[in-house]
Design an enzyme around this catalytic site. Sequence first.
Site, short mmCIF file in Angstrom:
data_model
loop_
_atom_site.label_atom_id
_atom_site.label_comp_id
_atom_site.label_asym_id
_atom_site.label_seq_id
_atom_site.Cartn_x
_atom_site.Cartn_y
_atom_site.Cartn_z
N ARG A 1 1.18 -1.01 -0.01
CA ARG A 1 0.14 -0.16 -0.06
C ARG A 1 0.92 0.81 -0.11
O ARG A 1 0.07 2.14 -1.36
CB ARG A 1 -1.05 -0.18 1.43
CG ARG A 1 -2.15 -0.70 1.13
CD ARG A 1 -2.86 -1.44 2.63
NE ARG A 1 -1.65 -2.46 2.33
CZ ARG A 1 -1.40 -3.83 2.42
NH1 ARG A 1 -2.77 -3.85 2.03
NH2 ARG A 1 -0.73 -3.93 2.44
N THR A 2 1.92 1.47 0.87
CA THR A 2 2.41 3.21 1.29
C THR A 2 2.90 2.91 -0.42
O THR A 2 2.87 3.78 -1.00
CB THR A 2 3.51 2.33 2.41
OG1 THR A 2 2.83 2.40 3.54
CG2 THR A 2 4.07 3.57 2.44
N ARG B 1 11.07 3.54 3.09
CA ARG B 1 10.42 3.09 3.97
C ARG B 1 11.82 1.93 5.28
O ARG B 1 12.67 1.40 3.86
CB ARG B 1 9.89 1.62 3.89
CG ARG B 1 9.64 0.71 4.93
CD ARG B 1 8.24 -0.07 4.56
NE ARG B 1 7.26 1.15 4.64
CZ ARG B 1 5.65 -0.11 4.39
NH1 ARG B 1 5.88 -1.60 4.52
NH2 ARG B 1 4.83 0.67 5.23
N HIS C 1 5.27 5.90 11.82
CA HIS C 1 4.87 5.55 10.58
C HIS C 1 3.47 6.92 10.17
O HIS C 1 2.30 6.81 10.04
CB HIS C 1 3.68 4.15 10.07
CG HIS C 1 3.69 4.03 8.63
ND1 HIS C 1 3.27 4.30 7.24
CD2 HIS C 1 3.26 2.68 8.22
CE1 HIS C 1 3.59 4.15 6.24
NE2 HIS C 1 3.30 3.07 7.06
#
Length: 309
Positions: free
Chosen positions: A57-58, A107, A135
């Site tokens: 998703r990110t 990330r 996050h």
Amino acid sequence: MKFNGKDIISIKDFTKNEINYILDYAEDMIPYAKGDKFKNILKGKVLSSLFFEPSTRTRLSFESSMNRLGGRVIGFSDPSGTSQKKGESLSDTIRMADSYSDAIVVRHPHEGAARLAAEFSDVPVLNAGDGAGRHPTQCLLDLFTIREEKKKIKNKKIVLLGDLKYGRTVHSLAYALALYGAKLTLVSPTSLKMPNEVVGECKDLGIEPISTSNLEKAIRDADVLYVTRIQKERFPDAEEYNRVVGSYKVNNELLKSAKEDLIIMHPLPRVTEIDPEVDKTHHALYFKQAFNGLPVRMALLSLVIGGRI
Ligand code: CP
């Protein structure tokens, strides 16, 4: 309010007014996120997308956000194909991305990596998750989702369930919910309790979270149930993981005691903690929540790189 060039490392770097501003702007982004409207406000801009850890998703929503606003993306989703394999340091990798792009999304498995990256970069760095740390963009989309669904956050009864020790999304979210005056209940296996540091941050904001192991009782008057996965990859040994795996599960039986308008959120990916039968109920908000990552990240990129719809 000045966002141009700003790093997005922790939700704690923002005032409530700044968060509200981002969430309002994200609301304006919805038709652009859905592809109903189009504006090239990031044309000619390049985003470095550096994922040292897996993501669906990110990474995809950041990349889609850039594309939807007319920009371009470079980067990697697996560091094994980069010069890190030859021993290059994170700081040198960041120096390179800084010289090739207008913003960097990173990330990384190590807590504090995004903050370090920001020290070596002139262009804005957006933290897409640093180990068990923070996050912030997930936190913003979580706040956005609760606000959209419940109209306000203050005094809402919110249960955070699961791996509260290693789950970075709940660390950022607990702080932010306390900032907005939500009522927090924490439900987790004993060995996966919320770190004292995060509970302390909530208390400093005047919110005393209730801790319990009784999930059924906790959800009876809840407005939001926020479920998290047990973060297998962060356990120092497999034995510790085996002791807690499968220790909680949300299913339709459990939801019989919930309020009619309870919403269930989850940052995803889920494994076994939400039974797929729940997906068909009106309580399930997690896929819409994941979509909300798009307008929120579009708003953030637009604000930090420069350019407004
Ligand atoms: N919520 C979240 O961070 O999902 P990914 O790990 O798939 O990016």
